[in-house]
Design an enzyme around this catalytic site. Structure first.
Site, mmCIF file in Angstrom:
data_model
loop_
_atom_site.group_PDB
_atom_site.id
_atom_site.type_symbol
_atom_site.label_atom_id
_atom_site.label_comp_id
_atom_site.label_asym_id
_atom_site.label_seq_id
_atom_site.Cartn_x
_atom_site.Cartn_y
_atom_site.Cartn_z
ATOM 1 N N HIS A 1 1.229 9.794 -0.745
ATOM 2 C CA HIS A 1 1.017 10.929 0.162
ATOM 3 C C HIS A 1 1.777 10.737 1.466
ATOM 4 O O HIS A 1 2.127 9.615 1.857
ATOM 5 C CB HIS A 1 -0.489 11.092 0.445
ATOM 6 C CG HIS A 1 -1.096 9.875 1.086
ATOM 7 N ND1 HIS A 1 -0.991 9.603 2.430
ATOM 8 C CD2 HIS A 1 -1.807 8.853 0.542
ATOM 9 C CE1 HIS A 1 -1.613 8.472 2.698
ATOM 10 N NE2 HIS A 1 -2.119 7.980 1.572
ATOM 11 N N GLU B 1 -7.216 6.010 -4.317
ATOM 12 C CA GLU B 1 -6.856 4.789 -3.604
ATOM 13 C C GLU B 1 -7.918 3.708 -3.789
ATOM 14 O O GLU B 1 -9.094 4.000 -4.066
ATOM 15 C CB GLU B 1 -6.668 5.080 -2.111
ATOM 16 C CG GLU B 1 -6.208 3.896 -1.267
ATOM 17 C CD GLU B 1 -4.896 3.259 -1.710
ATOM 18 O OE1 GLU B 1 -4.826 2.804 -2.885
ATOM 19 O OE2 GLU B 1 -3.960 3.186 -0.894
#
Length: 208
Positions: free
Chosen positions: A10, A94
């Site tokens: 990201h 994550e």
């Protein structure tokens, strides 16, 4: 795996800029992060064009966390990727810092004196309170990678994920040693092409 797999992190978030651990918590992209996402989309469009792949043929797999959803939406618009709710895979989220999520290094040190130093001594196996270590992340990342590789037998795949889990995915693909995985970078202005047992870094800066 006949077709390439493209692995993205990201764009920069507010917490990245504040040097806060994010883990499974979220913060929005900064304006710089939004432009990184757009630039990565433009770079992917160029990459697909040069490789002769139609953007609509690319299969998308993504972490479900908000910062990745935002990055995917911006990059996909630039690249012409098609995606829907079916693309989100919780195995690509994550690594969790557990009770450390949302905290800065000094805040962690104040609440858990010596813990950051202990983690630096053995980053692979150290487990933050309530969080994950790399051994745990490898188990879910390998399962996700196996499914991604199966998809890539037929079509290119674009994977939108995070820094640490992205390192794990790339390292597993290359069969890298633990220390090599930990030393891999986590760019937010570049992505990686995994293909035929090789990895190439593709810079997004200046993509048009």
């Amino acid at each position: 795996m006949h077709h390439p797999v493209y692995v993205f992190r990201h764009g920069e978030t507010v917490w990245n800029a504040e040097k806060r651990a994010q883990g499974v918590l979220d913060s929005p992209l900064t304006e710089a992060g939004r432009e990184q996402a757009r630039a990565m989309g433009r770079a992917l469009a160029r990459e697909l064009r040069e490789a002769g792949h139609a953007p609509a043929d690319v299969i998308v797999r993504s972490s479900p966390l908000g910062r990745v959803r935002e990055t995917l939406a911006l990059a996909a618009e630039e690249a012409g990727l098609l995606h829907d709710e079916q693309c989100f895979d919780h195995r690509l989220r994550e690594m969790s810092w557990g009770e450390w999520d949302g905290l800065t290094g000094p805040e962690i040190e104040a609440r858990w004196p010596g813990a950051m130093a202990a983690r630096r001594l053995n980053r692979w196996t150290y487990e933050p309170p309530g969080g994950e270590n790399y051994i745990m992340a490898v188990a879910r990342a390998q399962a996700a990678l196996d499914d991604i590789a199966a998809l890539a037998a037929a079509r290119p795949v674009a994977v939108f994920a995070h820094g640490a889990i992205g390192r794990v995915l790339r390292g597993l693909f290359l069969r890298s040693a633990e220390a090599e995985i930990l030393d891999m970078d986590q760019p937010q202005d570049a992505f990686y092409r995994l293909h035929r047992e090789t990895m190439a870094r593709i810079a997004a800066h200046g993509a048009s």
